[in-house]
Scaffold this active site. Structure first.
Site, PDB file in Angstrom:
ATOM      1  N   ARG A   1       1.075  -1.414  -0.216  1.00 48.25           N
ATOM      2  CA  ARG A   1       0.167  -0.208   0.073  1.00 48.25           C
ATOM      3  C   ARG A   1       1.060   1.269   0.180  1.00 48.25           C
ATOM      4  O   ARG A   1       0.589   2.237  -0.507  1.00 48.25           O
ATOM      5  CB  ARG A   1      -0.858  -0.421   0.908  1.00 48.25           C
ATOM      6  CG  ARG A   1      -2.256  -1.281   0.972  1.00 48.25           C
ATOM      7  CD  ARG A   1      -3.065  -0.974   2.231  1.00 48.25           C
ATOM      8  NE  ARG A   1      -2.447  -1.173   3.345  1.00 48.25           N
ATOM      9  CZ  ARG A   1      -2.508  -2.069   4.025  1.00 48.25           C
ATOM     10  NH1 ARG A   1      -3.229  -3.583   3.353  1.00 48.25           N
ATOM     11  NH2 ARG A   1      -1.690  -2.848   4.846  1.00 48.25           N
TER      12      ARG A   1
ATOM     13  N   GLU B   1       6.273 -10.399  14.756  1.00 51.73           N
ATOM     14  CA  GLU B   1       5.692 -10.108  15.975  1.00 51.73           C
ATOM     15  C   GLU B   1       5.452 -12.805  14.967  1.00 51.73           C
ATOM     16  O   GLU B   1       5.733 -13.068  16.140  1.00 51.73           O
ATOM     17  CB  GLU B   1       4.411 -10.250  15.984  1.00 51.73           C
ATOM     18  CG  GLU B   1       4.214  -8.770  16.457  1.00 51.73           C
ATOM     19  CD  GLU B   1       3.195  -7.911  15.413  1.00 51.73           C
ATOM     20  OE1 GLU B   1       2.034  -8.682  14.913  1.00 51.73           O
ATOM     21  OE2 GLU B   1       3.577  -7.273  15.672  1.00 51.73           O
TER      22      GLU B   1
END
Length: 172
Positions: A63, A100
Site C-alpha cells: 500500500r 511478531e
C-alpha cells in the site's frame, strides 16, 4: 488542505472489527483511496512538512506504493519501490527484520545516485519494524533519509520508539 478536508478524508477509512482475526479492528483505506478529493488531501498532508527537502519518494510494498506514487506525481519527483524479498530482478541491498510471527526481508535496487534525499512513505506505522528496516536499507545504499511519513499511526504500538520521528497524517 483544511482541517475539515482532513476530517472528511479520515471519515472515509472503514473500520472492520475482528479482521483478520478476533479482537483486531482493521482500518481499510480503500474508500479513502477511491475518493479523488480525499486522496489529494492526504497526499498533500503527507509531503507538506518535507517540501523542498527530498529528491525522490520511496514507497514500501504494497500500500505504500499507492501513496508514494501519488505523492511523487504531486511533488514532481520520481518514486522508487522497496519490495519484499525475491520480487526485484536486480536487488542491490536487503535488510531483514523481526515480525511478531517470524522474520521478513525487504530489498531495493540501487537506481539513484549516492546522496539522493529520499522521503520514505508507507500507509501505517505500527510497531516500527518495517519502517526502521526501510530506513536502514536506504542508508545502506548511500541515500539520505529526508524524512518518514505515513498515512496512519497506531500510537498504542509505539512504533516511533523503534524508527524515530515519523510524520503521520492520522493517529489512531
Amino acid at each position: 488542505m483544511t482541517s475539515s478536508d482532513l476530517a472528511r478524508a479520515e471519515s472515509l477509512i472503514a473500520r472492520i472489527p475482528d479482521f483478520p482475526e478476533p479482537g483486531i479492528l482493521f482500518r481499510d483505506i480503500s474508500p479513502l483511496l477511491a475518493d479523488g478529493a480525499a486522496m489529494r488531501t492526504v497526499i498533500d498532508a503527507l509531503v507538506a512538512p518535507f517540501a523542498g527537502a527530498f529528491d525522490v519518494i520511496a514507497g514500501v510494498e504494497a500500500r505504500g506504493f499507492l501513496l508514494a506514487g501519488a505523492a511523487a506525481v504531486a511533488a514532481g519527483v520520481g518514486m522508487v519501490p522497496i519490495r519484499k524479498a525475491g520480487k526485484l530482478p536486480r536487488p542491490a541491498a536487503a535488510v531483514s527484520y523481526d515480525l511478531e510471527y517470524g522474520q521478513a526481508t525487504i530489498e531495493m535496487a540501487a537506481d539513484l545516485p549516492t546522496g539522493t534525499r529520499v522521503l520514505l512513505v508507507d500507509d501505517v506505522l505500527a510497531t516500527g519494524g518495517t519502517l526502521r528496516a526501510a530506513q536502514r536499507l536506504l542508508e545502506e545504499l548511500g541515500y539520505v533519509v529526508a524524512g518518514t511519513a505515513v498515512l496512519m499511526e497506531l500510537a498504542d504500538l509505539r512504533g516511533q520508539e523503534v524508527c524515530g520521528p515519523v510524520h503521520t497524517v492520522f493517529t489512531v
